[in-house]
Write an enzyme that holds these catalytic residues in place. Structure first.
Site, PDB file in Angstrom:
ATOM      1  N   GLY A   1       6.451 -17.798  74.927  1.00 15.09           N
ATOM      2  CA  GLY A   1       5.371 -17.620  73.978  1.00 15.09           C
ATOM      3  C   GLY A   1       4.706 -18.935  73.634  1.00 15.09           C
ATOM      4  NE  ARG A   2       1.909 -17.604  68.759  1.00 12.97           N
ATOM      5  CZ  ARG A   2       1.532 -16.896  67.690  1.00 12.97           C
ATOM      6  NH1 ARG A   2       0.328 -17.064  67.183  1.00 12.97           N
ATOM      7  NH2 ARG A   2       2.355 -16.043  67.132  1.00 12.97           N
ATOM      8  CB  ILE A   3       7.648 -22.344  70.774  1.00 14.10           C
ATOM      9  CG1 ILE A   3       7.274 -22.068  69.320  1.00 14.10           C
ATOM     10  CG2 ILE A   3       8.582 -23.546  70.863  1.00 14.10           C
ATOM     11  CD1 ILE A   3       8.437 -21.582  68.479  1.00 14.10           C
TER      12      ILE A   3
ATOM     13  CD  GLU B   1      19.259 -20.757  59.607  1.00 12.28           C
ATOM     14  OE1 GLU B   1      18.307 -20.904  58.816  1.00 12.28           O
ATOM     15  OE2 GLU B   1      19.112 -20.666  60.826  1.00 12.28           O
TER      16      GLU B   1
ATOM     17  CG  HIS C   1      15.640 -22.772  60.502  1.00 11.45           C
ATOM     18  ND1 HIS C   1      15.978 -21.466  60.309  1.00 11.45           N
ATOM     19  CD2 HIS C   1      14.479 -22.746  61.240  1.00 11.45           C
ATOM     20  CE1 HIS C   1      15.088 -20.671  60.887  1.00 11.45           C
ATOM     21  NE2 HIS C   1      14.170 -21.428  61.464  1.00 11.45           N
TER      22      HIS C   1
END
Length: 305
Positions: A150-152, A261, A280
């Site tokens: 995808g975009r990443i 997290e 993160h």
């Protein structure tokens, strides 16, 4: 254009310089997590700065809201904004920013940078020859497989190609444009796992991907492979990953995301020096934060300090 300072509520961590730019031109408050205080804060807000917008049912009561700036807005939030004349600003820098952090994790893990740094701070050099235990692997001429283009992934594949890595990727749909733009080959998942020296997880988390990298999948990796996860922790079976790290099947892991997290202090991943962990923060840079702040202030017509 208004000549008064707008009231902005913030629901994200901000770089100190970005926060200073915001407070110089707006009155700023944090968004409470729940209760009547949260409802009151939303009702008083001219603008919202957040990783993502509040749910639509909350936005319906934000009568003064004129704009929100977020990393990514879901479609229902965009529809609500369009109906109510609210400006929506999404980050255009985020995807490259996360790709850069993913590359940093990859290099730090493959070259064992944090562990070598810790060894020096512990006084082990020059008493020991640290080049032996902390020797790494070259990225150039290695094969890096990216799960999710995808975009990443598109940005990361370009970066990896510029560093002379051989690149593979998988995705749910055929992406000849990505192959053409990056020089990477799209292959089936199992072929990617078996062929890669480094596997990077950039998949969205949903029912089809949750736990999709388990013991069976990790067994396909080359001995000594490295795993990088900048997507979501639950995509990888944590127990299976721990076993692969302890056995040496995985030479290392670079993790920006986790099942829990924040990680508890006694989490077993923290005892492994072949694991590089960050909290993160793939999208956390001054430039990424400033883009949102400056865009929101402009949308609100805020007087600049």
């Amino acid at each position: 254009m208004t000549t008064t300072r707008p009231h902005v509520i913030v629901d994200m961590s901000l770089h100190p310089h970005a926060m200073s730019a915001l407070t110089a031109s707006a009155d700023v408050a944090r968004l409470p997590g729940s209760g009547p205080e949260r409802a009151a804060a939303l009702a008083a807000a001219d603008g919202i700065l957040a990783y993502g917008p509040p749910p639509v049912e909350e936005l319906e009561h934000a009568d003064r809201l004129r704009a929100f700036a977020v990393h990514l807005a879901p479609e229902p939030s965009k529809w609500h904004a369009a109906e109510h004349g609210i400006t929506v600003l999404e980050s255009s820098r985020l995807w490259r920013t996360v790709a850069e952090h993913t590359l940093a994790l990859l290099l730090a893990t493959q070259r064992r940078v944090p562990a070598a740094d810790a060894a020096i701070r512990d006084g082990r050099w020059p008493v020991e020859d640290l080049k032996v235990p902390f020797a790494g692997r070259d990225l150039a001429d290695s094969t890096v497989g990216v799960l999710g283009a995808g975009r990443i992934g598109l940005h990361l594949l370009r970066m990896l190609g510029a560093l002379d890595a051989r690149t593979l990727f998988t995705d749910a749909t055929a992406m000849p444009d990505v192959e053409h733009a990056t020089g990477a080959r799209q292959v089936p998942r199992d072929e990617l796992l078996a062929s890669s020296d480094v596997v990077v997880v950039l998949l969205p988390l949903d029912d089809s991907t949750r736990g999709s990298l388990g013991a069976e999948e990790l067994a396909l990796l080359r001995p000594g492979a490295v795993l990088i996860n900048s997507a979501r922790g639950p995509i990888v079976d944590e127990e299976a990953m721990l076993e692969a790290l302890r056995s040496g099947r995985l030479a290392g892991a670079g993790l920006d995301v986790h099942g829990d997290e924040p990680l508890p202090a006694d989490h077993p991943l923290l005892a492994l020096d072949n694991v590089v962990i960050t909290p993160h923060l793939g999208g956390s840079t001054l430039e990424c934060d400033l883009e949102l702040v400056e865009g929101l202030l402009e949308a609100l017509g805020a007087p600049r300090a």
